[in-house]
Design a protein around this motif. Structure first.
Motif, PDB file in Angstrom:
ATOM      1  N   ARG A 106      45.744  36.625  32.780  1.00 63.69           N
ATOM      2  CA  ARG A 106      44.329  36.360  31.787  1.00 63.69           C
ATOM      3  C   ARG A 106      43.278  36.915  32.741  1.00 63.69           C
ATOM      4  O   ARG A 106      42.597  36.110  32.785  1.00 63.69           O
ATOM      5  CB  ARG A 106      44.177  34.422  31.580  1.00 63.69           C
ATOM      6  N   ALA A 107      43.755  36.528  34.245  1.00 63.74           N
ATOM      7  CA  ALA A 107      42.386  36.783  35.510  1.00 63.74           C
ATOM      8  C   ALA A 107      42.192  38.578  35.043  1.00 63.74           C
ATOM      9  O   ALA A 107      40.895  38.636  34.877  1.00 63.74           O
ATOM     10  CB  ALA A 107      43.681  36.812  37.473  1.00 63.74           C
ATOM     11  N   LEU A 108      43.135  39.199  34.777  1.00 62.59           N
ATOM     12  CA  LEU A 108      42.520  40.364  34.814  1.00 62.59           C
ATOM     13  C   LEU A 108      42.065  40.326  33.442  1.00 62.59           C
ATOM     14  O   LEU A 108      40.760  41.646  33.208  1.00 62.59           O
ATOM     15  CB  LEU A 108      44.559  40.986  34.429  1.00 62.59           C
ATOM     16  N   HIS A 109      41.851  39.679  32.183  1.00 60.91           N
ATOM     17  CA  HIS A 109      41.811  39.452  31.076  1.00 60.91           C
ATOM     18  C   HIS A 109      40.410  39.736  31.583  1.00 60.91           C
ATOM     19  O   HIS A 109      38.623  40.232  31.000  1.00 60.91           O
ATOM     20  CB  HIS A 109      42.397  39.219  30.257  1.00 60.91           C
ATOM     21  N   ARG A 110      40.326  38.990  31.786  1.00 63.39           N
ATOM     22  CA  ARG A 110      38.619  37.896  31.943  1.00 63.39           C
ATOM     23  C   ARG A 110      37.948  38.918  32.628  1.00 63.39           C
ATOM     24  O   ARG A 110      36.418  39.599  31.980  1.00 63.39           O
ATOM     25  CB  ARG A 110      38.899  36.205  33.197  1.00 63.39           C
ATOM     26  N   LEU A 111      38.504  39.498  33.958  1.00 65.01           N
ATOM     27  CA  LEU A 111      37.637  41.005  34.614  1.00 65.01           C
ATOM     28  C   LEU A 111      37.644  41.624  33.695  1.00 65.01           C
ATOM     29  O   LEU A 111      36.113  42.526  33.779  1.00 65.01           O
ATOM     30  CB  LEU A 111      38.423  41.106  36.055  1.00 65.01           C
ATOM     31  N   GLY A 168      44.015  38.590  52.851  1.00 68.66           N
ATOM     32  CA  GLY A 168      44.591  37.509  53.221  1.00 68.66           C
ATOM     33  C   GLY A 168      46.190  36.796  52.962  1.00 68.66           C
ATOM     34  O   GLY A 168      46.664  36.023  53.916  1.00 68.66           O
ATOM     35  N   GLY A 169      46.480  38.566  52.721  1.00 66.75           N
ATOM     36  CA  GLY A 169      48.252  38.097  52.351  1.00 66.75           C
ATOM     37  C   GLY A 169      48.527  36.931  51.070  1.00 66.75           C
ATOM     38  O   GLY A 169      49.667  36.954  51.045  1.00 66.75           O
ATOM     39  N   ASP A 170      48.017  37.147  50.172  1.00 66.28           N
ATOM     40  CA  ASP A 170      47.745  36.709  49.084  1.00 66.28           C
ATOM     41  C   ASP A 170      48.208  37.297  47.594  1.00 66.28           C
ATOM     42  O   ASP A 170      47.416  38.064  47.734  1.00 66.28           O
ATOM     43  CB  ASP A 170      46.292  36.570  48.346  1.00 66.28           C
ATOM     44  N   ALA A 171      49.286  37.646  47.476  1.00 70.76           N
ATOM     45  CA  ALA A 171      50.082  38.716  46.826  1.00 70.76           C
ATOM     46  C   ALA A 171      49.318  38.619  45.468  1.00 70.76           C
ATOM     47  O   ALA A 171      48.842  39.930  44.577  1.00 70.76           O
ATOM     48  CB  ALA A 171      51.377  38.357  46.511  1.00 70.76           C
ATOM     49  N   LYS A 172      49.002  37.765  44.875  1.00 68.51           N
ATOM     50  CA  LYS A 172      47.800  37.867  43.523  1.00 68.51           C
ATOM     51  C   LYS A 172      46.698  38.052  43.767  1.00 68.51           C
ATOM     52  O   LYS A 172      46.076  38.932  42.925  1.00 68.51           O
ATOM     53  CB  LYS A 172      48.021  35.807  42.987  1.00 68.51           C
ATOM     54  N   VAL A 173      45.984  38.256  44.609  1.00 68.75           N
ATOM     55  CA  VAL A 173      44.337  38.586  45.211  1.00 68.75           C
ATOM     56  C   VAL A 173      44.909  39.694  45.392  1.00 68.75           C
ATOM     57  O   VAL A 173      44.518  40.761  44.858  1.00 68.75           O
ATOM     58  CB  VAL A 173      44.193  38.153  46.016  1.00 68.75           C
ATOM     59  N   ALA A 174      45.434  40.401  46.109  1.00 76.71           N
ATOM     60  CA  ALA A 174      45.491  41.675  46.502  1.00 76.71           C
ATOM     61  C   ALA A 174      46.830  42.773  44.889  1.00 76.71           C
ATOM     62  O   ALA A 174      45.782  43.506  44.556  1.00 76.71           O
ATOM     63  CB  ALA A 174      46.810  42.079  46.782  1.00 76.71           C
ATOM     64  N   LEU A 175      46.961  41.773  44.113  1.00 73.75           N
ATOM     65  CA  LEU A 175      47.533  42.704  42.774  1.00 73.75           C
ATOM     66  C   LEU A 175      45.796  43.014  41.881  1.00 73.75           C
ATOM     67  O   LEU A 175      45.863  44.241  40.936  1.00 73.75           O
ATOM     68  CB  LEU A 175      48.365  41.773  42.050  1.00 73.75           C
ATOM     69  N   VAL A 176      45.516  41.630  41.599  1.00 76.38           N
ATOM     70  CA  VAL A 176      44.422  41.746  40.874  1.00 76.38           C
ATOM     71  C   VAL A 176      43.701  42.593  41.420  1.00 76.38           C
ATOM     72  O   VAL A 176      42.872  43.984  40.218  1.00 76.38           O
ATOM     73  CB  VAL A 176      43.336  40.454  40.769  1.00 76.38           C
ATOM     74  N   THR A 177      42.793  42.565  42.888  1.00 69.94           N
ATOM     75  CA  THR A 177      42.278  43.950  42.971  1.00 69.94           C
ATOM     76  C   THR A 177      42.449  45.710  42.697  1.00 69.94           C
ATOM     77  O   THR A 177      41.241  46.036  42.689  1.00 69.94           O
ATOM     78  CB  THR A 177      42.030  44.092  44.800  1.00 69.94           C
ATOM     79  N   LEU A 178      43.916  46.184  43.358  1.00 66.70           N
ATOM     80  CA  LEU A 178      44.667  46.842  42.939  1.00 66.70           C
ATOM     81  C   LEU A 178      44.466  47.188  41.441  1.00 66.70           C
ATOM     82  O   LEU A 178      43.648  48.589  41.018  1.00 66.70           O
ATOM     83  CB  LEU A 178      45.980  47.655  43.821  1.00 66.70           C
ATOM     84  N   ASP A 218      37.377  38.590  46.420  1.00 63.65           N
ATOM     85  CA  ASP A 218      36.029  37.537  46.304  1.00 63.65           C
ATOM     86  C   ASP A 218      36.300  37.177  44.323  1.00 63.65           C
ATOM     87  O   ASP A 218      36.555  35.912  44.372  1.00 63.65           O
ATOM     88  CB  ASP A 218      35.171  37.376  46.167  1.00 63.65           C
ATOM     89  N   ASP A 219      36.136  38.480  44.009  1.00 63.75           N
ATOM     90  CA  ASP A 219      36.414  38.020  42.431  1.00 63.75           C
ATOM     91  C   ASP A 219      37.373  37.809  41.933  1.00 63.75           C
ATOM     92  O   ASP A 219      37.897  36.927  40.896  1.00 63.75           O
ATOM     93  CB  ASP A 219      35.807  39.696  41.707  1.00 63.75           C
ATOM     94  N   ALA A 220      38.440  38.805  42.155  1.00 66.41           N
ATOM     95  CA  ALA A 220      40.115  38.226  42.311  1.00 66.41           C
ATOM     96  C   ALA A 220      40.551  37.208  42.657  1.00 66.41           C
ATOM     97  O   ALA A 220      40.526  36.522  41.161  1.00 66.41           O
ATOM     98  CB  ALA A 220      40.831  39.186  43.208  1.00 66.41           C
ATOM     99  N   ALA A 221      39.911  36.334  43.324  1.00 64.34           N
ATOM    100  CA  ALA A 221      40.507  34.890  43.647  1.00 64.34           C
ATOM    101  C   ALA A 221      39.071  34.206  42.986  1.00 64.34           C
ATOM    102  O   ALA A 221      40.368  32.921  42.105  1.00 64.34           O
ATOM    103  CB  ALA A 221      39.801  34.700  45.121  1.00 64.34           C
ATOM    104  N   ARG A 222      38.505  34.349  42.876  1.00 67.03           N
ATOM    105  CA  ARG A 222      37.616  33.711  41.445  1.00 67.03           C
ATOM    106  C   ARG A 222      38.129  33.166  40.435  1.00 67.03           C
ATOM    107  O   ARG A 222      38.153  33.059  39.306  1.00 67.03           O
ATOM    108  CB  ARG A 222      35.913  33.630  41.487  1.00 67.03           C
ATOM    109  N   ALA A 223      39.205  35.157  39.653  1.00 67.94           N
ATOM    110  CA  ALA A 223      38.886  34.409  38.498  1.00 67.94           C
ATOM    111  C   ALA A 223      40.636  34.576  38.176  1.00 67.94           C
ATOM    112  O   ALA A 223      40.555  33.336  37.176  1.00 67.94           O
ATOM    113  CB  ALA A 223      39.445  36.577  37.964  1.00 67.94           C
TER     114      ALA A 223
END
Length: 299
Positions: free
Chosen positions: A290-295, A258-268, A275-280
């Protein structure tokens, strides 16, 4: 009579300025300017303390307020405004207040710096937990002094950025950042060295604060607002640089997010769902590492 601050004293190096050739005049100004980063480096401990106060305020849902008059106020407005497109900061999180109001940005209102009533009114509007940063080259501007005093009475933390280590306001604030730029080439014209020092301090202060708040990934502007074609292209290149993915994959990930670059970065990087990226990201305050470490950490 109040002793002159060093910013108001005559510079012995420039007493013949009106008889110099253009090249010699410019060389003198440049020589004086080269001393500014050196004196800014000497106040980095105080600057770091101010950054910590700003991080605490903003992370706690509070605000940072800049208060200044003349050149100092205009630099404050510039710094606050640029945080919005550069870091995607909400417009009311870092606010700049200039003596004389918005009109003073383009029409000098030098008498407004003496308006203690207006300064106190600004300071009286802040909340406990906010941070108020006063900017005054001389370190004694009445508008700024009154704003800081009122803010402190409201329970806000306070910082003074001046070019006067002997500022009479200094004892009444939590942190005083005072690069000693000395006399100006043109006596009293603090838009020169003192203004340059304030610009360097503000750039460092706000950038370090935003980095500490997780508004970047490495040295990439992941939170910038992509509001035109150039910036939309830059956002794609940032994603590609950060993830190693090709531009088409980045474009698709960005659309899915949805245009959120941070969510896109985490998914990639993590190979996870949006959904998991946004939650993290929500659980880690938007800090990408920190989000990437959590995942990556089994629960």
């Amino acid at each position: 009579m109040t002793p002159l601050a060093r910013t108001e004293q005559r510079n012995p190096n420039s007493v013949t300025i009106d008889r110099m050739s253009t090249v010699d005049l410019l060389q003198l100004i440049n020589s004086e300017d080269r001393a500014v980063p050196v004196v800014v480096a000497e106040v980095l401990p105080e600057l770091a303390a101010a950054v910590e106060l700003a991080v605490t305020a903003l992370a706690g849902g509070h605000r940072v307020h800049y208060v200044g008059a003349g050149t100092s106020g205009r630099l404050a407005v510039l710094d606050a405004a640029e945080l919005i497109p550069t870091f995607g900061l909400e417009p009311d999180r870092v606010m700049a207040h200039i003596a004389g109001g918005p009109a003073a940005l383009t029409r000098p209102a030098e008498n407004a710096e003496d308006d203690e009533v207006a300064g106190a009114a600004i300071g009286g509007q802040v909340a406990r937990g906010d941070l108020v940063v006063g900017l005054t080259a001389s370190g004694r501007t009445p508008y700024v002094r009154a704003a800081l005093a009122a803010a402190r009475a409201c329970g806000a933390r306070t910082v003074l950025i001046s070019a006067n280590p002997a500022s009479p306001i200094a004892d009444a604030v939590d942190v005083h950042i005072a690069p000693d730029t000395g006399p100006e080439v043109l006596t009293g014209s603090t838009r020169m060295k003192a203004g340059t020092a304030q610009k360097l301090v503000l750039n460092a202060f706000s950038t370090a604060t935003m980095v500490r708040l997780g508004r970047t990934y490495s040295n990439l502007m992941t939170d910038m607002l992509a509001t035109n074609a150039k910036l939309r292209d830059r956002r794609l290149r940032i994603l590609a640089e950060a993830t190693g993915a090709d531009l088409e994959s980045c474009r698709q990930a960005l659309a899915d997010a949805g245009g959120d670059a941070k969510v896109a970065l985490v998914t990639l990087i993590a190979g996870t769902t949006t959904d998991d990226a946004a939650r993290a990201l929500a659980e880690t305050g938007g800090h990408l590492h920190r989000a990437l470490h959590r995942l990556a950490t089994p629960t």
